[in-house]
Design an enzyme around this catalytic site. Structure first.
Site, mmCIF file in Angstrom:
data_model
loop_
_atom_site.group_PDB
_atom_site.id
_atom_site.type_symbol
_atom_site.label_atom_id
_atom_site.label_comp_id
_atom_site.label_asym_id
_atom_site.label_seq_id
_atom_site.Cartn_x
_atom_site.Cartn_y
_atom_site.Cartn_z
ATOM 1 N N ASP A 180 1.023 7.493 16.096
ATOM 2 C CA ASP A 180 0.675 6.276 16.554
ATOM 3 C C ASP A 180 1.387 5.862 17.754
ATOM 4 O O ASP A 180 2.547 6.478 18.423
ATOM 5 C CB ASP A 180 0.634 5.290 15.414
ATOM 6 C CG ASP A 180 1.812 4.690 15.118
ATOM 7 O OD1 ASP A 180 2.971 5.761 15.645
ATOM 8 O OD2 ASP A 180 1.937 3.830 14.345
ATOM 9 N N CYS A 194 20.066 10.876 21.548
ATOM 10 C CA CYS A 194 19.044 10.268 22.308
ATOM 11 C C CYS A 194 19.042 10.473 23.785
ATOM 12 O O CYS A 194 20.030 9.963 24.601
ATOM 13 C CB CYS A 194 18.630 8.834 22.155
ATOM 14 S SG CYS A 194 17.373 8.176 22.902
ATOM 15 N N GLU A 222 -5.184 1.090 6.120
ATOM 16 C CA GLU A 222 -5.025 1.853 7.631
ATOM 17 C C GLU A 222 -6.166 1.198 8.320
ATOM 18 O O GLU A 222 -5.851 0.933 9.533
ATOM 19 C CB GLU A 222 -5.238 3.203 7.360
ATOM 20 C CG GLU A 222 -3.933 3.929 6.780
ATOM 21 C CD GLU A 222 -2.834 3.612 7.693
ATOM 22 O OE1 GLU A 222 -2.885 3.509 8.870
ATOM 23 O OE2 GLU A 222 -1.825 3.874 7.141
ATOM 24 N N TYR A 258 -5.566 9.393 14.035
ATOM 25 C CA TYR A 258 -4.338 8.963 13.470
ATOM 26 C C TYR A 258 -4.580 8.597 11.945
ATOM 27 O O TYR A 258 -4.028 8.876 11.228
ATOM 28 C CB TYR A 258 -3.978 7.873 14.311
ATOM 29 C CG TYR A 258 -3.140 6.937 13.403
ATOM 30 C CD1 TYR A 258 -1.808 7.159 13.251
ATOM 31 C CD2 TYR A 258 -3.626 5.656 12.935
ATOM 32 C CE1 TYR A 258 -0.924 6.445 12.329
ATOM 33 C CE2 TYR A 258 -2.840 5.003 11.876
ATOM 34 C CZ TYR A 258 -1.589 5.384 11.737
ATOM 35 O OH TYR A 258 -0.776 4.604 10.715
ATOM 36 N N TRP A 306 0.884 -1.388 -0.020
ATOM 37 C CA TRP A 306 -0.047 0.054 -0.058
ATOM 38 C C TRP A 306 0.805 1.197 -0.021
ATOM 39 O O TRP A 306 0.311 2.289 0.003
ATOM 40 C CB TRP A 306 -1.025 0.127 1.272
ATOM 41 C CG TRP A 306 -0.362 -0.241 2.331
ATOM 42 C CD1 TRP A 306 0.142 0.366 3.497
ATOM 43 C CD2 TRP A 306 -0.320 -1.557 2.959
ATOM 44 N NE1 TRP A 306 0.824 -0.226 4.463
ATOM 45 C CE2 TRP A 306 0.378 -1.658 4.239
ATOM 46 C CE3 TRP A 306 -0.588 -3.161 2.645
ATOM 47 C CZ2 TRP A 306 0.411 -2.628 5.217
ATOM 48 C CZ3 TRP A 306 -0.514 -3.941 3.526
ATOM 49 C CH2 TRP A 306 0.342 -3.760 4.486
HETATM 50 S S1 SF4 Z 1 19.102 5.166 21.192
HETATM 51 FE FE1 SF4 Z 1 16.920 6.225 21.602
HETATM 52 S S2 SF4 Z 1 16.042 6.613 19.803
HETATM 53 FE FE2 SF4 Z 1 17.668 4.927 19.231
HETATM 54 S S3 SF4 Z 1 16.593 3.017 19.588
HETATM 55 FE FE3 SF4 Z 1 17.717 3.545 21.592
HETATM 56 S S4 SF4 Z 1 16.077 4.670 22.705
HETATM 57 FE FE4 SF4 Z 1 15.315 4.460 20.591
#
Ligand code: SF4
Length: 346
Positions: A134, A213, A35, A116, A22
């Site tokens: 989501d 992160c 969806e 969503y 899709w």
């Molecule tokens: S580093 Fe952060 S963004 Fe990357 S997989 Fe791990 S938790 Fe997820």
């Protein structure tokens, strides 16, 4: 920083994005169908059903002219049958509209399409810059940006929706067959959540976002995203006997560790006590199954009236009071209403 995040995800997607049928089309019907199927179904299982539906009803007109029974039969095994009924209903809506709705607002008017799904259709079929949010998106954003606002609160939903929208990259599509960056980014972040930043075992060691992160840096990956525990709503059945004896009635005060702590109520009986009372006295059922909703409980209460000239023996914590004094006691709202009802009928 935000631009880096989106660019990194887009690059990751080029290499690792899922090749789903899709996604090879801009046909809003095919995208909408996928969806709806994927709302409560894994991609692997949904793929089969999507292929069967597309094979049997290749256009929205064809689906609209099927009977509901035929659609339900084809849906068999997927569960959550309201999705199939809504799908069929919405197919008729679309045919009545004369074309597939092509704005976010109009797509939302289709039965079974929430925020969503509407954003996904708008983005993938029409290239509208609407952010999809989501479970995957919540997880990736919460972890990468270190956000601990619970995702199932109004505040959390607003916060993540605004953030997702802000992260959408700008830019036009280079051609009519290529989706604009915002749509590709939507697919990228969902795939990233499904493949890389998974709920239980995210692949942090080989993650292109590891440097930025926050959850990884602060060792909070397992904690995020935060979801408030929703207590299960339980049902409870109560039976009350309101006793009238020479202008007096019996009430008791509710103890700790339960609903309505410290409030007063008439004689509360269990099934066995109720049958004993019915055996010895003439009880009148005044109201049955009165529904009363508390935060985590739904109560259903039966109210009986016992009119007598001799006081029955009651447990020690019951006191006899003048009926005219009842207003001096704090009663739960449900009991208050019922006593008013009973006394006004007498
Ligand atoms: S580093 Fe952060 S963004 Fe990357 S997989 Fe791990 S938790 Fe997820």
């Amino acid at each position: 920083m935000n631009a880096d995040f989106s660019t990194t995800l887009l690059k990751w997607y080029q290499e690792y994005g899922r090749d789903l049928p899709w996604r090879q089309t801009h046909d809003p019907y095919a995208i909408w169908l996928s969806e709806i199927i994927l709302q409560q179904t894994q991609v692997k299982q949904g793929w089969d059903y999507w292929t069967r539906f597309m094979h049997r009803w290749s256009t929205v007109e064809a689906l609209a002219s099927a009977t509901e029974d035929e659609v339900l039969r084809e849906w068999q095994g997927l569960g959550y049958y309201s999705r199939a009924r809504n799908l069929h209903f919405a197919a008729k809506q679309i045919v009545a509209m004369g074309h597939f709705p092509d704005t976010l607002e109009d797509i939302k008017k289709l039965k079974g399409v929430g925020d969503y799904t509407a954003a996904a259709i708008a983005s993938f079929a029409f290239g509208i810059p609407a952010a999809v949010v989501d479970g995957n998106v919540y997880r990736v954003l919460a972890r990468h940006f270190g956000i601990d606002t619970p995702i199932n609160t109004t505040e959390g939903k607003k916060l993540f929706a605004a953030m997702a929208q802000e992260l959408l990259p700008a830019g036009q599509s280079p051609s009519s067959v290529v989706l604009p960056p915002s749509s590709q980014y939507n697919q990228a972040i969902m795939d990233f959540g499904a493949i890389q930043c998974t709920p239980a075992s995210p692949n942090c060691m080989f993650c292109p976002l590891i440097e930025s992160c926050i959850a990884f840096r602060e060792n909070r990956v397992a904690e995020l995203p935060v979801k408030l525990k929703t207590l299960k709503v339980t049902e409870r059945h109560l039976s009350y006997i309101y006793i009238k004896c020479n202008g007096e009635t019996a009430i008791h005060r509710r103890g700790p560790g339960d609903i309505w702590q410290g409030l007063w109520e008439p004689l509360l009986v269990d099934e066995q006590q109720l049958s004993q009372f019915s055996h010895h006295y003439s009880l009148r059922l005044v109201k049955k199954g009165v529904k009363h909703v508390l935060t985590h409980r739904v109560l259903f209460a039966d109210f009986y009236l016992l009119e007598t000239t001799t006081k029955p023996t009651l447990p020690n914590d019951y006191v006899w009071i003048l009926e005219s004094d009842i207003d001096n006691y704090a009663l739960p709202r449900l009991i208050e209403i019922m006593i008013e009802h009973i006394t006004s009928k007498i």
